[in-house]
Design a protein around this motif. Structure first.
Motif, PDB file in Angstrom:
ATOM      1  N   HIS A  40      -0.878  -1.267   2.251  1.00 39.30           N
ATOM      2  CA  HIS A  40      -2.022  -1.682   1.449  1.00 39.30           C
ATOM      3  C   HIS A  40      -1.812  -1.387  -0.039  1.00 39.30           C
ATOM      4  CE1 HIS A  40      -3.791  -2.263   5.316  1.00 39.30           C
ATOM      5  NE2 HIS A  40      -3.740  -0.985   5.593  1.00 39.30           N
ATOM      6  N   LEU A  41      -0.836  -0.561  -0.352  1.00 39.99           N
ATOM      7  CA  LEU A  41      -0.536  -0.210  -1.742  1.00 39.99           C
ATOM      8  C   LEU A  41       0.751  -0.840  -2.253  1.00 39.99           C
ATOM      9  CD1 LEU A  41      -1.358   3.604  -1.583  1.00 39.99           C
ATOM     10  CD2 LEU A  41      -2.712   1.828  -2.699  1.00 39.99           C
ATOM     11  N   ARG A  42       1.496  -1.496  -1.370  1.00 40.26           N
ATOM     12  CA  ARG A  42       2.841  -1.953  -1.740  1.00 40.26           C
ATOM     13  C   ARG A  42       2.836  -2.843  -2.978  1.00 40.26           C
ATOM     14  NH1 ARG A  42       6.413   0.454  -2.329  1.00 40.26           N
ATOM     15  NH2 ARG A  42       6.065   1.372  -0.282  1.00 40.26           N
ATOM     16  N   GLU A  43       1.915  -3.783  -3.062  1.00 39.93           N
ATOM     17  CA  GLU A  43       1.916  -4.684  -4.222  1.00 39.93           C
ATOM     18  C   GLU A  43       1.626  -3.915  -5.511  1.00 39.93           C
ATOM     19  OE1 GLU A  43       2.784  -7.720  -6.469  1.00 39.93           O
ATOM     20  OE2 GLU A  43       3.171  -7.622  -4.318  1.00 39.93           O
ATOM     21  N   ARG A  44       0.675  -2.980  -5.470  1.00 37.95           N
ATOM     22  CA  ARG A  44       0.397  -2.152  -6.653  1.00 37.95           C
ATOM     23  C   ARG A  44       1.631  -1.351  -7.045  1.00 37.95           C
ATOM     24  NH1 ARG A  44      -5.223   0.797  -5.216  1.00 37.95           N
ATOM     25  NH2 ARG A  44      -4.118   2.540  -6.124  1.00 37.95           N
ATOM     26  N   CYS A  45       2.328  -0.804  -6.051  1.00 37.57           N
ATOM     27  CA  CYS A  45       3.542  -0.029  -6.332  1.00 37.57           C
ATOM     28  C   CYS A  45       4.618  -0.911  -6.956  1.00 37.57           C
ATOM     29  CB  CYS A  45       4.063   0.618  -5.045  1.00 37.57           C
ATOM     30  SG  CYS A  45       3.021   1.936  -4.411  1.00 37.57           S
ATOM     31  N   HIS A 143      -5.954   2.851   0.388  1.00 36.94           N
ATOM     32  CA  HIS A 143      -4.804   3.006   1.266  1.00 36.94           C
ATOM     33  C   HIS A 143      -5.162   3.174   2.729  1.00 36.94           C
ATOM     34  CE1 HIS A 143      -5.880   7.219   0.806  1.00 36.94           C
ATOM     35  NE2 HIS A 143      -5.689   7.100  -0.505  1.00 36.94           N
ATOM     36  N   GLY A 144      -6.384   3.514   3.058  1.00 34.81           N
ATOM     37  CA  GLY A 144      -6.785   3.660   4.455  1.00 34.81           C
ATOM     38  C   GLY A 144      -6.341   4.949   5.105  1.00 34.81           C
ATOM     39  N   ALA A 145      -5.772   5.876   4.350  1.00 37.48           N
ATOM     40  CA  ALA A 145      -5.254   7.122   4.927  1.00 37.48           C
ATOM     41  C   ALA A 145      -6.109   8.327   4.588  1.00 37.48           C
ATOM     42  CB  ALA A 145      -3.830   7.369   4.442  1.00 37.48           C
ATOM     43  N   GLU A 146      -7.338   8.109   4.184  1.00 37.82           N
ATOM     44  CA  GLU A 146      -8.190   9.214   3.759  1.00 37.82           C
ATOM     45  C   GLU A 146      -8.314  10.297   4.829  1.00 37.82           C
ATOM     46  OE1 GLU A 146      -8.793   5.997   3.345  1.00 37.82           O
ATOM     47  OE2 GLU A 146      -9.110   5.747   1.203  1.00 37.82           O
TER      48      GLU A 146
END
Length: 154
Positions: A40-45, A143-146
Motif C-alpha cells: 500500500h506504500l510502494r508507489e509513495r516509496c 499501510h494497514g499495519a497499525e
C-alpha cells in the motif's frame, strides 16, 4: 434492514478496500495472506526514491533510504547498547543497525511504530546486507499495519 419496507432485502455493505482488509487481517491474525502493508506504500516509496528490498540485491554499498515493517527489535546485553531491527517489505527482509545515541534520541519512534523510514549507509559483507541507521522516522498512516506485532526485546 429498511424499516420503511420490512420485506426489502438487507442492503449489502461495501467491500473493504485492500488496505482495510490488510488492517483487519493484522488486527485479527497478526499477518495477512492477501496483502503486505508495504504494498500500500510502494508507489509513495518509489516516488520518494526508496527501493524495495529485492532491488537492494543489485545496489552497491552506500547511502540509502528505505521504508519497512518492523518484524523484530533486539537489544542484546552484549551489544553495548546497539539495537538491531529486522524490517520487511513485500519483497524481502533487511537488517538495520541502530547506534546507541540514535536509539536514545529516537527511542519512542523506534519502539512504538510498526512502519519505519530509515536513512543510513548500506553495508555489504559477503551475502549479508545491513543498513547502518543515521535517521529514523515513522509512516503515519496508509499501510494497514497499525495493529501489527513485532518480536521485541522487552
Amino acid at each position: 434492514f429498511d424499516q420503511r419496507r420490512p420485506d426489502a432485502p438487507p442492503r449489502a455493505l461495501p467491500a473493504p478496500s485492500a488496505m482495510q482488509q490488510t488492517a483487519f487481517d493484522y488486527e485479527s491474525y497478526g499477518a495477512s495472506t492477501r496483502h503486505h502493508p508495504m504494498e500500500h506504500l510502494r508507489e509513495r516509496c518509489r516516488r520518494a526514491g526508496m527501493p524495495s528490498f529485492a532491488e537492494l540485491r543489485e545496489r552497491p554499498a552506500g547511502p540509502l533510504r528505505v521504508t519497512g515493517l518492523v518484524t523484530s527489535r533486539q537489544r542484546p546485553a552484549t551489544a553495548k547498547g546497539f539495537v538491531f531491527l529486522a524490517l520487511e517489505d513485500e519483497t524481502g527482509m533487511l537488517n538495520v543497525i541502530v547506534r546507541p545515541d540514535l536509539f536514545e534520541r529516537r527511542h519512542e519512534v523506534i519502539t512504538d511504530h510498526p512502519v519505519l523510514i530509515v536513512a543510513g549507509t548500506l553495508e555489504r559483507r559477503d551475502d549479508v546486507m545491513n543498513l547502518l541507521a543515521e535517521r529514523v522516522d515513522f509512516v503515519h498512516h496508509g499501510h494497514g499495519a497499525e495493529a501489527s506485532r513485532s518480536h521485541d526485546f522487552h
